[in-house]
Design a protein around this motif. Structure first.
Motif, PDB file in Angstrom:
ATOM      1  N   HIS A 187     -12.716  22.401 -56.410  1.00 57.36           N
ATOM      2  CA  HIS A 187     -11.472  22.939 -55.946  1.00 57.36           C
ATOM      3  C   HIS A 187     -10.951  23.852 -57.427  1.00 57.36           C
ATOM      4  O   HIS A 187     -10.996  23.666 -58.454  1.00 57.36           O
ATOM      5  N   MET A 188     -10.626  25.108 -57.046  1.00 57.36           N
ATOM      6  CA  MET A 188     -10.130  26.064 -57.886  1.00 57.36           C
ATOM      7  C   MET A 188      -8.869  26.738 -57.524  1.00 57.36           C
ATOM      8  O   MET A 188      -9.052  27.364 -56.183  1.00 57.36           O
ATOM      9  N   GLY A 189      -7.794  26.711 -57.729  1.00 62.23           N
ATOM     10  CA  GLY A 189      -6.540  27.433 -57.347  1.00 62.23           C
ATOM     11  C   GLY A 189      -5.453  26.582 -57.372  1.00 62.23           C
ATOM     12  O   GLY A 189      -5.333  25.561 -58.122  1.00 62.23           O
ATOM     13  N   MET A 195       3.428  21.635 -57.816  1.00 68.21           N
ATOM     14  CA  MET A 195       2.645  20.610 -57.646  1.00 68.21           C
ATOM     15  C   MET A 195       2.845  19.824 -58.826  1.00 68.21           C
ATOM     16  O   MET A 195       2.766  18.606 -58.812  1.00 68.21           O
ATOM     17  N   ALA A 196       2.880  20.237 -60.200  1.00 68.46           N
ATOM     18  CA  ALA A 196       2.996  19.712 -61.639  1.00 68.46           C
ATOM     19  C   ALA A 196       4.098  18.863 -61.572  1.00 68.46           C
ATOM     20  O   ALA A 196       4.161  17.936 -62.290  1.00 68.46           O
ATOM     21  N   ASN A 197       5.255  19.272 -60.860  1.00 71.29           N
ATOM     22  CA  ASN A 197       6.433  18.524 -61.075  1.00 71.29           C
ATOM     23  C   ASN A 197       6.691  17.498 -60.069  1.00 71.29           C
ATOM     24  O   ASN A 197       7.341  16.352 -60.211  1.00 71.29           O
ATOM     25  N   ILE A 198       5.872  17.670 -58.956  1.00 74.40           N
ATOM     26  CA  ILE A 198       6.046  16.363 -57.847  1.00 74.40           C
ATOM     27  C   ILE A 198       5.012  15.527 -57.792  1.00 74.40           C
ATOM     28  O   ILE A 198       5.398  14.370 -57.458  1.00 74.40           O
ATOM     29  N   THR A 199       3.612  16.035 -57.705  1.00 76.90           N
ATOM     30  CA  THR A 199       2.683  14.763 -57.178  1.00 76.90           C
ATOM     31  C   THR A 199       1.744  14.730 -58.101  1.00 76.90           C
ATOM     32  O   THR A 199       0.970  13.542 -58.164  1.00 76.90           O
ATOM     33  N   SER A 200       1.558  15.749 -58.825  1.00 75.19           N
ATOM     34  CA  SER A 200       0.402  15.928 -59.876  1.00 75.19           C
ATOM     35  C   SER A 200       0.711  16.226 -61.455  1.00 75.19           C
ATOM     36  O   SER A 200       0.375  17.460 -61.484  1.00 75.19           O
ATOM     37  N   PRO A 201       1.266  15.274 -62.174  1.00 76.40           N
ATOM     38  CA  PRO A 201       1.608  15.653 -63.370  1.00 76.40           C
ATOM     39  C   PRO A 201       0.519  16.226 -64.372  1.00 76.40           C
ATOM     40  O   PRO A 201       0.839  17.005 -65.127  1.00 76.40           O
ATOM     41  N   LYS A 202      -0.527  16.055 -64.160  1.00 73.79           N
ATOM     42  CA  LYS A 202      -1.984  16.221 -64.931  1.00 73.79           C
ATOM     43  C   LYS A 202      -2.419  17.776 -64.338  1.00 73.79           C
ATOM     44  O   LYS A 202      -3.272  18.340 -65.068  1.00 73.79           O
ATOM     45  N   TYR A 203      -2.035  18.291 -63.320  1.00 72.48           N
ATOM     46  CA  TYR A 203      -2.448  19.519 -62.820  1.00 72.48           C
ATOM     47  C   TYR A 203      -1.815  20.510 -63.684  1.00 72.48           C
ATOM     48  O   TYR A 203      -0.700  20.683 -64.281  1.00 72.48           O
ATOM     49  N   ARG A 204      -2.822  21.608 -63.945  1.00 72.35           N
ATOM     50  CA  ARG A 204      -2.369  22.720 -64.605  1.00 72.35           C
ATOM     51  C   ARG A 204      -2.985  23.904 -63.798  1.00 72.35           C
ATOM     52  O   ARG A 204      -4.241  23.996 -63.660  1.00 72.35           O
ATOM     53  N   ALA A 205      -2.058  24.892 -63.560  1.00 70.86           N
ATOM     54  CA  ALA A 205      -2.528  26.086 -63.114  1.00 70.86           C
ATOM     55  C   ALA A 205      -3.516  26.846 -63.818  1.00 70.86           C
ATOM     56  O   ALA A 205      -4.657  27.313 -63.057  1.00 70.86           O
ATOM     57  N   SER A 206      -3.652  26.653 -65.092  1.00 69.24           N
ATOM     58  CA  SER A 206      -4.637  27.449 -65.914  1.00 69.24           C
ATOM     59  C   SER A 206      -6.080  27.092 -65.934  1.00 69.24           C
ATOM     60  O   SER A 206      -6.993  27.706 -66.296  1.00 69.24           O
TER      61      SER A 206
END
Length: 331
Positions: A187-189, A195-206
């Motif tokens: 997965h990349m994208g 996303m980072a605010n609602i369901t996945s706080p560790k998610y980073r777009a970078s």
């Protein structure tokens, strides 16, 4: 004309009609499609809601003291209906296998994968994913890939864990896939709006930058990977990475039915213009909405900048090459 001749003439017409009908049915038979990105999950009716394709064409902002932006927009004329039970979803999968002539690479819940595979062993290609080393040991992972059931490593999604795909904690797992000759889906994208605010706080777009794969690929030069979601929206990095690594492919899953259609076609067209039409794989990111299959197939079929040969490559030929499949078994 004698009665015998009349009878013979009449029968000839009847058989001719049947022959024409038979030929028409053969003409209408769907050509095979391989969907490389399908999720097997237990259906939770409390979270099974209708969904409009291309719902991210409008992404309003929000604030910490405001309602979060809607993850799924239902403000369209004909929103897609979700499956309400595991049985209903399996029936939809089996129907798509038969009526749409689709074979699926499936990752997710092991119990669901086994049930689907038991019901359609020639149509379900099981995939086994891991996204962090806490899930299992390297030895257990090797055993899972070596037992003969799984054929693919995926979906690997360290981005949701706040990790780069080149993080050394995953390196031995990629080494196992390289050693055993397993293709890998990573997965990349983007993950939607907020996303980072609602369901996945560790998610980073970078952490969705395709260039982050380079160190891992350099350590595993025989590893074949496909970048899920085609690394959207980082098209320049994606093109550069594919140019430097001949074993890197992409799929069109997820963004093909969620982002504005103009954006989807612009991204896909760039990949084709850059010379990578033979490394693009069809995928849906199918979850609980079976109608996404027809929706996403239509996006490719109606792309007037693609030749018929390029469409067949995306739907089928590229996946046959990537997964080392026997095309004759799909006839």
């Amino acid at each position: 004309m004698t009665n015998t001749l009349k009878t013979t003439f009449f029968l000839a017409i009847i058989f001719g009609v049947f022959a024409l009908e038979g030929n028409a049915q053969e003409t209408k038979k769907r050509l095979p499609i391989i969907d490389v990105h399908v999720h097997a999950m237990k259906v939770n009716p409390n979270f099974s809601s209708e969904m409009c394709p291309w719902f991210l064409k409008d992404m309003p902002g929000s604030g910490p003291n405001q309602n979060p932006p809607s993850f799924i927009n239902t403000g369209c004329v004909a929103p897609l209906k979700p499956a309400k039970t595991d049985k209903e979803m399996q029936e939809a999968i089996l129907r798509a296998n038969k009526e749409l002539n689709i074979t699926m690479v499936v990752s997710g819940d092991a119990d669901i994968i086994h049930k689907w595979h038991s019901a359609a062993p020639n149509r379900i290609i099981p995939s086994f994913g891991i996204s962090n080393s806490n899930q299992m040991t390297v030895e257990a992972f090797r055993d899972s890939l070596s037992n003969g059931f799984y054929k693919v490593m995926g979906e690997v999604a360290p981005q949701y864990q706040g990790m780069s795909p080149s993080d050394m904690s995953l390196d031995e797992y990629f080494g196992v896939a390289e050693e055993l000759g397993f293709p890998v889906g990573i997965h990349m994208g983007t993950g939607g709006n907020g996303m980072a605010n609602i369901t996945s706080p560790k998610y980073r777009a970078s952490l969705g930058q395709p260039f982050l794969l380079e160190d891992m690929l350099a350590r595993h030069p025989k590893l074949k990977i496909w970048v899920m979601h085609a690394g959207y929206p980082m098209i320049d990095q994606m093109i550069a990475l594919m140019g430097a690594n001949a074993y890197v492919y992409v799929d069109l899953a997820g963004f093909i039915w969620s982002y504005p259609q103009e954006e989807i076609h612009a991204y896909l067209k760039r990949l084709v213009q850059a010379g990578f039409a033979k490394r693009i794989l069809y995928g849906t990111d199918l979850m609980m909405w079976p109608g996404l299959l027809e929706t996403s197939i239509g996006v490719i079929e109606n792309a007037d900048y693609l030749s018929e040969d390029q469409k067949r490559d995306i739907f089928f030929n590229n996946a046959v090459r990537f997964f080392n499949l026997d095309a004759s078994k799909f006839e």
